[in-house]
Each structure stands twice: as C-alpha cells, then as structure tokens.
Scaffold this active site. Structure first.
Site, PDB file in Angstrom:
ATOM      1  N   ASP A 205       0.830  -1.195   0.000  1.00  0.00           N
ATOM      2  CA  ASP A 205       0.000   0.000   0.000  1.00  0.00           C
ATOM      3  C   ASP A 205       0.872   1.254   0.000  1.00  0.00           C
ATOM      4  O   ASP A 205       1.861   1.335   0.734  1.00  0.00           O
ATOM      5  CB  ASP A 205      -0.848  -0.035   1.284  1.00  0.00           C
ATOM      6  CG  ASP A 205      -1.995   0.943   1.286  1.00  0.00           C
ATOM      7  OD1 ASP A 205      -2.829   0.847   0.387  1.00  0.00           O
ATOM      8  OD2 ASP A 205      -2.052   1.788   2.191  1.00  0.00           O
ATOM      9  N   GLU A 248       1.723  -0.216  -4.994  1.00  0.00           N
ATOM     10  CA  GLU A 248       0.826   0.868  -5.384  1.00  0.00           C
ATOM     11  C   GLU A 248       1.665   2.145  -5.497  1.00  0.00           C
ATOM     12  O   GLU A 248       2.048   2.739  -4.490  1.00  0.00           O
ATOM     13  CB  GLU A 248      -0.273   1.064  -4.321  1.00  0.00           C
ATOM     14  CG  GLU A 248      -1.263   2.137  -4.730  1.00  0.00           C
ATOM     15  CD  GLU A 248      -2.137   2.664  -3.586  1.00  0.00           C
ATOM     16  OE1 GLU A 248      -3.222   3.192  -3.867  1.00  0.00           O
ATOM     17  OE2 GLU A 248      -1.728   2.557  -2.415  1.00  0.00           O
TER      18      GLU A 248
HETATM   19  C1  GLC Z   1      -4.304   2.980  -0.481  1.00  0.00           C
HETATM   20  C2  GLC Z   1      -5.522   2.100  -0.606  1.00  0.00           C
HETATM   21  C3  GLC Z   1      -6.716   2.852  -0.111  1.00  0.00           C
HETATM   22  C4  GLC Z   1      -6.502   3.292   1.322  1.00  0.00           C
HETATM   23  C5  GLC Z   1      -5.192   4.060   1.457  1.00  0.00           C
HETATM   24  C6  GLC Z   1      -4.805   4.231   2.902  1.00  0.00           C
HETATM   25  O1  GLC Z   1      -4.348   4.051  -1.343  1.00  0.00           O
HETATM   26  O2  GLC Z   1      -5.674   1.647  -1.913  1.00  0.00           O
HETATM   27  O3  GLC Z   1      -7.879   2.090  -0.221  1.00  0.00           O
HETATM   28  O4  GLC Z   1      -7.546   4.089   1.750  1.00  0.00           O
HETATM   29  O5  GLC Z   1      -4.125   3.403   0.833  1.00  0.00           O
HETATM   30  O6  GLC Z   1      -4.350   3.008   3.422  1.00  0.00           O
END
Ligand code: GLC
Length: 557
Positions: A205, A248
C-alpha cells in the site's frame, strides 16, 4: 533454463484477482463475508483462470477505512475468521494452482493500534518515536492531502501527546516513522510472519509515502529511501524464493520505473500501470485509441523479471489524476457527468459496465485489451460478471458492494437481513436479478465466459506477457493493433474503439510463404500475403487475437 519454460517468475503471466473477504461470501449469516466464504467459492476463481488471489486487508481493524486502518499487523479480524481459516484458504488455493498475496499496509496504523495508544500517552513511551511528531505543524502541512473531502492538513494535534502527528491519509491513520530502525525491523517481522503462513507476497500500500522519510526531523541525514525498498525486497527473497511485491505507486512513468530498482529489478516486483489505465478511459471516451498507443510507447520497460500490473478498475476511486483538467473533464462528461459519480474532483466512483452503457461488445473489447496488452491483468471482484456500482453507498464504497452469486435474496451473498449486509446491493439493471455468477456460468455468450476464454488464451500465449510488443501502423484511426513476439512466436491483437465496423490492413514484416494468422478468440484464418500484409475486418467495438502460424510451428491453434 528459459524463464518462459518455468513458472519461477510466476507473476509475469499471472491472472490476479483482488477481493475483499468482507464482501465476497458470508458463511455464518452475519451479513459480512468471511475467509471460509472465500474458501467455499475458490472453484469460481479457479474456473475463471485466476492464478493469484489478492486479499484486501483482513487484519483487526476499527474499519474506518475499510480495513486499511489496522490495529494488529499479525492478526486476523475475528469477524472474518481465524488464522486457521486463512491457512486453509491458502492451502485450498494452492491445490487449485493459485497463489495468495495480501495487502501490506505499513505506511500507517490505526490510531487505535496499541503502538499509537502507547506513543501518545507519554514522551517516554518506547513507541513514541515509531510515529512522526512535531511541536508545530510545518508551514506546508496542507500539501498533498489524499482525501480532500475529509482532511485539511497532514498534521493533527493530539491532546494527550501534546504534539502534532503526521498522517498522509485520514487523521485516524497516523504514519509510522520509517526512518526508525525499530519500525523497519518490525515491518520485516510482519512480512516474515505472513510468508510463514503461506502467502506468496504482498500488494504494498502507498509505496511512495511508505518510503518517504521527509516527515522525519532527521530527514537530512537519511539514506536514499530506495535503499529501504531494496532491503525489504532482499529480506523477502531470502525468506521465500517465490515471493513478490506488487506496489501501489501512482506517479509519472519515470518515477514509477525507479521503484522497480535498477536493471536487476531489486525493488518492487510489480507496479500498477495507473497511467495506462487513465489513458485507456480517455481513449474510450474519444472512441480513439491514440492515447492508449501513446501511453504504451511512453511506458518504460520494467526489468526482465519485473512486470506492470494492468487494470481497468480497482477498489479505490477510478483516479484520473494524471490527465489534464480538460482530459479529465472529457472522461467525466462521457462516463460520470453527475457530481455524485465523481470523487475528490479527480476520480469516478463507478464500475465499468454502467459507464459503457452495458454494451456487451464494448465491455468485451476492454477486457480483451486488458489481457492482450503487455502486463499482468489484475481484476477486481465482480468485474467478471459486469457488476455495477451502488451510488447510494458513500464514497469509494460504491464499488465495494457484495459479490452477486445468484438471483436470490442478497444476491446469494448472505442469508442475513438485507439491512445487515456490509453494503446494500444495487437496484435496477445491475441488481443480482440481472447480474450474477449462476446465470453467466451457463451462458457461453456471457461476460464471464468471455473472461474465462481470455484468461485461458492469455496463459497459452507467452508472447503476451514475455514478448516484445510493437504497435502496428495502419490507416484505420479507430483500430488499435499490436503484435507481441517471443521466442519465434507472434501474436497480433486488434481492437476497434469505434461503434462502426472497421477494416485494417496490417503488415507483418518477414512473414514469408505459407504463413497464416489464426483467430484465437473465435474461428477464422487469414492468409498473410507473401509481402506480409493481411486485411482484418472488425465488428463495432470488435476485437481479435491472431497467432501467426509459420510452417512447422509448434503451436496448437
Ligand atoms: C491505499 C488504498 C486505499 C486506502 C489508502 C490508505 O491508497 O488503496 O484504499 O484508503 O491506501 O491506506
């Protein structure tokens, strides 16, 4: 040994499927999906051709950000099941040829996490410097807010602590201080723990925030943040030869490429192609593939054993943040004109089918692109049957409604009262009565049957995942054509972005005599002339994949 002949680099041609345990299948009737539910539905995923299951956070959580706010990195939320249930799921998945990865959310914790509770209680707490504190918020403390509808600053004053703490996301998600060696070691332990239980890697994440040390007061003395990512990857690979990190990272192509590491690829194993996804929507809005072509040409090649993760939808808002204001407006006008469909001024909270007016040909064309473009396709649960969103559900959760299994009450997801479900199912055209797994399984023309076919063909064509991809030039503006070549094999994929039929004349250099192109998604053969050219007809929003067959080839078509 040739990597294409082993499954060592399994992520390179995986079919990844993301699901939230909570919304998949409920076995205990409390209205919330559970780990046993995923186990019971494992054959649906196997049938679809999924090879890697990505579980969204299943850790203990106050659930203020759908589980991305964690109170125990080593736990399983008791509402979803136990460690035992998780191990059984991983074991079952393995039996069906599927690996399991899970979200690793270590940029921050929940403010209810015992570490944070201890940290805020006193400056002497051993956990105080696991978080990032300041007496005064820095002057640019409102820069880069991720959720502008809810937050006005990245810094929040905590009465008990008597200081401000950093939070990149919601204020109930304090950031861990990644420059603290104890925090770094703890994250390694978390990784080591879940690998032991059988996970094959992680969807990491918020990677750029995770490794960004700038919040820390000692930032000037810090080493290159990528060193940390390299350390994580090295640790992961020492513990498990098959483990991978899918990151991500929503940055420019150049910056995102740097998260793969150097030529050896010693940082992230995979990274999502956020830009390619956004350009795809722009191309769809324009019925013109030019932007897709441009993105593909601009996209840097990953290191040999790394891969882009391609996707059409994920669990968050469909972000359009990398488009210009005018381009974003074009996509909004085409696919989400009402304000209630948009989020944070940068994205859409809709699923694909309602955006495309549920046009089956157009939907099939989009998934055909997803599986044939270079990269590993990542599906979000429900996409395989063309689920719609429920705009009555708040924020990003509009696309996180329960999986629709049957036309029965609650879509067969749960026997609970409808008001007890994690989120209400959509009404109307996208209700379970019209969109569900049971009816599509029996229908050879359904979207689900189509996605099964795509997954199967994609797995049979190493060119698509390993090959060198070239965009083919031709005279038909609505048609996107590309070829992928690998170890003597060639696949040509052709997609028509327009609502009218199209014809494209393509040239395959060096084709030679007796060469044919055989359709892989339907019956058909095209003779390729000795000059290497051939003509292809496409239906409105039509698509075709063809294998070039040269005399003596080893392929079955
Ligand atoms: C990432 C996730 C999202 C979440 C954020 C905080 O962007 O994809 O869903 O709210 O992280 O953890």
């Amino acid at each position: 040994m040739r990597l294409t002949e082993t499954a060592d680099v399994w992520w390179k041609n995986a079919v990844v499927y993301c699901l939230d345990v909570e919304t998949f299948f409920d076995t205990d009737g409390d209205g919330r999906g559970d780990l046993r539910g995923v186990s019971q539905r494992i054959d649906h995923l196997a049938e679809l051709g999924v090879t890697c299951l990505w579980l969204m956070p299943f850790y203990p959580t106050p659930d203020r950000d759908d589980g991305y706010d964690i109170t125990d990195f080593y736990g399983v939320d008791s509402r979803l099941g136990t460690h035992g249930d998780l191990v059984e799921l991983i074991t079952l998945a393995r039996d069906r040829g599927m690996r399991v990865i899970a979200d690793l959310v270590v940029n921050h914790t929940s403010d209810k996490h015992p570490w944070f509770q201890s940290a805020r209680s006193s400056r002497q707490s051993p956990y105080r410097d696991w978080y990032v504190w300041r007496d005064e918020p820095p002057p640019d403390g409102d820069k880069g807010i991720v959720f502008p509808d809810q937050e006005t600053s990245l810094w929040e004053y905590d009465e008990k602590a008597g200081q401000y703490y950093l939070h990149r996301f919601y204020k109930h998600q304090p950031d861990l201080d990644i420059t603290n060696p104890e925090v770094r070691d703890e994250i390694m332990r978390v990784i080591g723990f879940w690998l032991r239980l059988g996970l094959s890697g992680f969807r990491v994440d918020a990677v750029p925030f995770l490794i960004d040390p700038s919040g820390s007061l000692d930032a000037t003395e810090l080493p290159d943040p990528h060193d940390y990512l390299r350390d994580l990857r090295a640790f992961l690979s020492r513990r498990s030869g098959e483990a991978m990190l899918l990151g991500e990272v929503n940055l420019s192509y150049k910056e995102t490429r740097s998260f793969f590491g150097d030529e050896d690829g010693d940082e992230l194993t995979m990274s999502f192609d956020f830009i390619g996804m956004q350009k795809l929507y722009l191309s769809l809005a324009r019925n013109d593939p030019a932007e897709v072509t441009k993105a593909l040409r601009e996209r840097p090649d990953p290191p040999e054993e790394a891969q882009w993760g391609t996707f059409v939808r994920n669990h968050d808002e469909l972000t359009l943040d990398k488009l210009t204001d005018e381009e974003r407006q074009e996509v909004f006008d085409a696919f989400g004109p009402e304000e209630s469909m948009q989020l944070y001024g940068r994205g859409l909270r809709r699923r694909l089918p309602p955006m495309l007016g549920n046009d089956p040909a157009r939907l099939k064309m989009v998934y055909s692109l997803l599986f044939s473009m270079p990269g590993t396709p990542v599906l979000f649960y429900g996409e395989e049957i063309g689920m719609g969103e429920n705009l009555a559900v708040e924020g990003r959760n509009a696309v996180r409604t329960p999986m629709q299994w049957t036309a029965d009450a609650n879509g067969g997801f749960s026997v609970a009262e409808p008001t007890d479900l994690t989120a209400p199912l959509p009404d109307g055209d996208y209700s379970p009565e019209h969109v569900n797994v049971a009816s599509q399984r029996r229908d050879p023309d359904s979207l689900m049957s189509w996605i099964k076919l795509l997954a199967q063909r994609y797995r049979e064509c190493p060119e698509l995942s390993w090959g060198e991809c070239t965009v083919l030039e031709h005279e038909s503006p609505s048609v996107f054509a590309h070829r992928s070549d690998c170890e003597g094999g060639t696949i040509v994929a052709v997609h028509n972005f327009a609502a009218e039929p199209a014809r494209a004349t393509l040239a395959i250099a060096g084709a030679g005599v007796g060469v044919r192109a055989v359709d892989l998604l339907c019956d058909g053969t095209e003779d390729i002339g000795p000059d290497g050219t051939f003509e292809l007809d496409l239906e409105p929003y039509g698509c075709r994949w063809l294998r070039v067959i040269r005399p003596g080839d080893r392929y079955i078509v």
